[in-house]
Design an enzyme around this catalytic site. Structure first.
Site, short mmCIF file in Angstrom:
data_model
loop_
_atom_site.label_atom_id
_atom_site.label_comp_id
_atom_site.label_asym_id
_atom_site.label_seq_id
_atom_site.Cartn_x
_atom_site.Cartn_y
_atom_site.Cartn_z
N LYS A 161 0.41 -1.18 -0.34
CA LYS A 161 -0.07 0.21 -0.37
C LYS A 161 1.33 1.44 -0.26
O LYS A 161 0.58 2.20 -0.40
CB LYS A 161 -0.45 -0.08 1.45
CG LYS A 161 -2.37 -1.14 0.93
CD LYS A 161 -2.83 -0.72 3.01
CE LYS A 161 -1.93 -0.49 4.00
NZ LYS A 161 -1.73 -2.29 4.07
N ARG B 243 -9.36 1.18 8.93
CA ARG B 243 -9.46 0.22 9.06
C ARG B 243 -10.19 -0.51 10.18
O ARG B 243 -9.60 -1.76 10.29
CB ARG B 243 -8.36 -0.34 9.65
CG ARG B 243 -6.73 0.36 9.07
CD ARG B 243 -5.58 -0.43 9.11
NE ARG B 243 -4.61 0.32 8.58
CZ ARG B 243 -3.85 0.31 9.13
NH1 ARG B 243 -2.97 -1.34 8.81
NH2 ARG B 243 -2.75 1.07 7.83
N ARG C 104 10.95 -6.88 5.38
CA ARG C 104 11.09 -5.61 5.08
C ARG C 104 11.82 -6.02 6.22
O ARG C 104 12.78 -4.60 6.75
CB ARG C 104 10.61 -5.06 5.56
CG ARG C 104 9.82 -4.08 5.21
CD ARG C 104 8.75 -2.85 4.90
NE ARG C 104 7.61 -4.00 6.52
CZ ARG C 104 6.01 -3.04 5.92
NH1 ARG C 104 5.90 -2.70 5.29
NH2 ARG C 104 5.61 -3.17 7.39
N ARG D 288 11.89 -2.27 11.20
CA ARG D 288 10.63 -1.94 12.39
C ARG D 288 9.91 -2.60 13.51
O ARG D 288 10.11 -3.91 12.94
CB ARG D 288 9.23 -1.66 10.96
CG ARG D 288 9.29 -0.52 10.76
CD ARG D 288 8.10 -0.56 9.56
NE ARG D 288 6.62 -0.85 9.77
CZ ARG D 288 5.85 -1.22 9.22
NH1 ARG D 288 5.58 -0.51 7.55
NH2 ARG D 288 4.05 -1.42 9.39
N ARG E 74 -0.56 -8.69 13.42
CA ARG E 74 -0.87 -7.66 12.36
C ARG E 74 -2.34 -8.02 11.37
O ARG E 74 -3.36 -8.11 11.16
CB ARG E 74 -0.49 -7.11 12.24
CG ARG E 74 0.39 -6.15 12.68
CD ARG E 74 2.42 -5.73 12.50
NE ARG E 74 1.81 -5.01 11.58
CZ ARG E 74 2.59 -4.73 10.78
NH1 ARG E 74 4.42 -5.34 10.38
NH2 ARG E 74 3.49 -4.30 9.54
P1 ADP Z 1 0.52 -2.47 7.79
O1 ADP Z 1 -0.33 -2.03 7.08
O2 ADP Z 1 1.85 -2.92 7.30
O3 ADP Z 1 0.72 -2.85 9.05
P2 ADP Z 1 1.45 0.80 8.50
O4 ADP Z 1 2.42 1.89 8.20
O5 ADP Z 1 -0.48 0.88 7.98
O6 ADP Z 1 1.51 -0.89 7.86
O7 ADP Z 1 0.54 0.73 10.32
C1 ADP Z 1 1.41 0.65 10.52
C2 ADP Z 1 0.64 0.18 12.38
O8 ADP Z 1 -0.19 1.83 12.65
C3 ADP Z 1 -0.57 -0.43 12.59
O9 ADP Z 1 -0.02 -2.75 13.15
C4 ADP Z 1 -1.25 -0.13 13.66
O10 ADP Z 1 -0.70 -0.22 14.86
C5 ADP Z 1 -1.54 1.05 13.56
N1 ADP Z 1 -1.95 1.89 12.65
C6 ADP Z 1 -2.27 1.84 11.34
N2 ADP Z 1 -3.10 2.96 10.14
C7 ADP Z 1 -4.06 2.42 11.43
C8 ADP Z 1 -5.78 2.95 11.64
N3 ADP Z 1 -6.23 3.69 10.58
N4 ADP Z 1 -6.66 2.68 12.91
C9 ADP Z 1 -5.31 2.09 13.85
N5 ADP Z 1 -4.14 1.23 13.80
C10 ADP Z 1 -3.58 2.31 12.62
#
Ligand code: ADP
Length: 185
Positions: free
Chosen positions: A9, A84, A123, A129, A140
């Site tokens: 994404k 989400r 990654r 990370r 996740r």
């Molecule tokens: P990924 O999609 O690989 O999990 P992101 O960088 O998009 O990675 O998100 C990392 C973390 O940030 C998520 O696991 C969550 O803890 C938090 N996060 C991101 N977007 C949201 C959201 N819309 N609602 C709640 N938590 C979020």
């Protein structure tokens, strides 16, 4: 932009938002920037992120509400990793309605489970990370399938869903996205 962790994404959203000339709003990136800067929001978010859990809706919604009211979002914006949860969808609808904006499309990058796990493991060795460890990756993915995957069906029933195969080279995926969304590269 939707899809499981590791779907690509962030990579695709950066390219597409640049082509469209609109801001790329990644909730994950905003949380990570706050973690690095040691802000109170970052301190709170880190607890959840490191466990593979979602940051509470109230916190996330307030952050997005603030971001999309900036002037640079007036011509439009690309949301990456938001909404989400069902509650986030409701809040986003309210935010958009009050700004007289609407979603043009919901893009889902599809990838199989084995591929996302291997991308995330790769990654973790490249970027370090803190949420890319094996246990956290597993959590996740679980949270994604429990809480976020159901939103895809909802957007499909509203006629907004555009699905694109996220497997293969980055440029090939970008080509599929631009074709599916009728964006001129
Ligand atoms: P990924 O999609 O690989 O999990 P992101 O960088 O998009 O990675 O998100 C990392 C973390 O940030 C998520 O696991 C969550 O803890 C938090 N996060 C991101 N977007 C949201 C959201 N819309 N609602 C709640 N938590 C979020």
């Amino acid at each position: 932009m939707m899809g499981p962790p590791g779907a690509g994404k962030g990579t695709q959203a950066a390219v597409i938002s640049a082509m469209l000339g609109v801001p790329h709003i990644s909730t994950g990136d905003i949380f990570r920037a706050n973690v690095s800067a040691g802000t109170p929001l970052g301190v709170e978010a880190k607890r959840y992120m490191d466990a593979g859990e979602y940051v509470p809706d109230g916190v996330t919604n307030a952050m997005v509400r603030d971001r999309i009211t900036h002037d640079d979002c007036r011509p439009g914006f690309l949301l990456d990793g938001y909404p989400r949860t069902v509650e986030q969808v409701g809040e986003l609808n309210a935010m958009l309605a009050s700004a007289s904006q609407k979603l043009d499309a919901v893009l889902e990058l599809t990838v199989d489970l084995d591929e996302v796990v291997s991308r995330l493991v790769k990654r973790s060795s490249e970027q370090g990370r803190s949420d890319d460890t094996e246990d956290v990756i597993r959590r996740r993915l679980e949270v994604y399938f429990e809480q976020t995957a159901p939103l895809i069906e909802m957007y499909e029933s509203q006629g907004l869903l555009v699905q694109v195969d996220g497997l293969g080279a980055i440029d090939d995926v970008t080509g599929r996205v631009t074709a599916a969304l009728n964006i001129e590269a």
